[in-house]
Design an enzyme around this catalytic site. Structure first.
Site, PDB file in Angstrom:
ATOM      1  CE1 TYR A 268      -1.565   4.042   9.103  1.00  0.00           C
ATOM      2  CE2 TYR A 268      -0.411   3.142   7.219  1.00  0.00           C
ATOM      3  CZ  TYR A 268      -1.491   3.138   8.071  1.00  0.00           C
ATOM      4  OH  TYR A 268      -2.511   2.230   7.892  1.00  0.00           O
TER       5      TYR A 268
ATOM      6  CG  HIS B 196      -2.117  -0.854   1.087  1.00  0.00           C
ATOM      7  ND1 HIS B 196      -3.270  -0.658   1.813  1.00  0.00           N
ATOM      8  CD2 HIS B 196      -2.373  -1.909   0.278  1.00  0.00           C
ATOM      9  CE1 HIS B 196      -4.167  -1.566   1.477  1.00  0.00           C
ATOM     10  NE2 HIS B 196      -3.646  -2.337   0.538  1.00  0.00           N
TER      11      HIS B 196
ATOM     12  CE1 TYR C 220      -6.449   3.458  10.611  1.00  0.00           C
ATOM     13  CE2 TYR C 220      -5.640   3.931   8.403  1.00  0.00           C
ATOM     14  CZ  TYR C 220      -5.542   3.232   9.588  1.00  0.00           C
ATOM     15  OH  TYR C 220      -4.538   2.305   9.758  1.00  0.00           O
TER      16      TYR C 220
ATOM     17  CE  LYS D 185       2.893   3.332  13.418  1.00  0.00           C
ATOM     18  NZ  LYS D 185       3.632   2.966  12.221  1.00  0.00           N
TER      19      LYS D 185
ATOM     20  N   PRO E 129      -5.167   0.078  18.351  1.00  0.00           N
ATOM     21  CG  PRO E 129      -7.144  -0.961  17.699  1.00  0.00           C
ATOM     22  CD  PRO E 129      -6.433  -0.439  18.903  1.00  0.00           C
TER      23      PRO E 129
END
Length: 390
Positions: free
Chosen positions: A385, A72, A201, A297, A293
């Site tokens: 990220y 991704h 998200y 991580k 979550p």
């Protein structure tokens, strides 16, 4: 029995540590209180940082991940009226993440251990790390009605938040930091095509939602629910309806629905235990820390612990140096707290908090507006990220 290192816990962190030590010629034994089928039945994270991908390659267990995993290059954030794609690859100079389920990582590590006849003892009960404050630690356990003892040089506790390793440390030796959030994630796993090729998200007035996947045909979705929610109170149809609302009209028009093959609720908490070393006992992964979550991580943070810990043990046996052992806790915790901050920040940005009211909603929107208008802010988000360097 005698070995150099005893690893308590045969989840991905314990098995990864064992594999890396084996490749360096360090003898170790892994003890696990559950059977292999139970270990593989646990549905967990699915987003791997670049650093963890590299570690799996070094461990020789990356072939299937490279064939079946989904690289991704970005993800989408949606807060109220603002929708923003974070271009991970462009913002970080070429770094990305890999979507590949924790269950599959564990399966690959198990296969590698079987192929080399690795020493993993499943269904080991009453495991007890002993005498780790001196030069001759040992671990006792029961198996098939018989008591056993393993003498060793070091004990590595990779047995999770509720494991015996941290619980064996004397009272007062650990400082614990914890924040418990007033909600959880209700997750649904279904054999349907993902709604998007990347993660979404979303923060909606009804609460958080996440559109994720395990493969091109297996989707994983989550919605925020209050603490104490009964998973059986939510039908599949009710979850799909709520996802369509929270993910927004663009996603709602494309989402495929189907029967769940697994539903569960994961509580959210932030937790850190300090230090992570007690004589010849070291904690790694969930035994030493928990992150929400949000931001993916948990497994990745365990992997960075294993990076520092494996290097320290290999240095000890290869160079007769304890420098890495002595600095393990400090190095690991420095990265842990940065990941804790990032997970906390994403959790605050993307969830509805029952006690913060309209002001928090304005702060979330302001934060999102700043992200949308600031290249530097997007770089910071992307850098965290994909994973900070080890």
């Amino acid at each position: 029995m005698r070995t150099q290192v005893v690893i308590i816990g045969a989840g991905p962190s314990g098995l990864l540590l064992s594999q890396l030590l084996h490749l360096a010629g360090v003898d170790c034994v892994v003890l696990e209180r559950r059977d292999p089928e139970y270990v593989l039945s646990r549905i967990r994270a699915g987003v791997l940082e670049q650093g963890m991908v590299d570690m799996l390659e070094r461990a020789g267990v990356s072939d299937r991940m490279r064939k079946e995993g989904l690289p991704h290059d970005g993800f989408t954030l949606s807060v109220t009226d603002t929708r923003l794609r974070i271009d991970l690859k462009g913002l970080t100079g070429g770094k990305s993440v890999m979507v590949y389920g924790q269950t599959e990582v564990t399966r690959d590590l198990m296969d590698a251990h079987r192929a080399r006849d690795g020493k993993v003892i499943y269904e080991a009960s009453n495991v007890a790390p002993l005498d780790f404050d001196g030069p001759n630690p040992r671990v006792t356990y029961d198996k098939d009605g018989t008591s056993h003892e393993i003498a060793c040089d070091f004990i590595c506790g990779c047995d999770g938040f509720h494991g015996v390793s941290r619980a064996s440390v004397p009272d007062g030796a650990i400082t614990e930091y914890e924040k418990v959030y007033p909600f959880g994630w209700l997750g649904i796993l279904s054999y349907v095509k993902p709604v998007d090729h990347e993660l979404i998200y979303a923060n909606h007035p009804n609460g958080f939602a996440l559109a994720s996947m395990r493969s091109k045909k297996l989707s994983r979705y989550y919605i925020q629910v209050p603490t104490g929610t009964d998973v059986n109170a939510w039908s599949d149809d009710a979850i799909w309806d709520e996802l369509k609302i929270r993910l927004g009209s663009e996603a709602a028009d494309r989402i495929e629905t189907g029967p769940s093959i697994e539903k569960s609720i994961a509580p959210l908490r932030s937790f850190v235990a300090e230090p992570l070393r007690f004589g010849r006992l070291m904690l790694a992964g969930d035994a030493g820390h928990i992150v929400p979550p949000t931001g993916a991580k948990g497994l990745n943070l365990a992997a960075s612990d294993i990076h520092y810990l494996s290097e320290a043990l290999i240095e000890f046996y290869g160079e007769n140096s304890a420098a890495g052992i002595d600095s393990y806790s400090q190095k690991a915790l420095a990265r842990i707290w940065k990941a804790e901050r990032f997970s906390w920040w994403m959790t605050m940005l993307l969830h509805q908090f029952p006690d913060l009211g309209p002001f928090n909603a304005r702060m979330q929107q302001a934060d999102m507006d700043y992200l949308a208008s600031s290249h530097a802010a997007q770089v910071s988000l992307a850098e965290n990220y994909v994973g900070l360097p080890y």
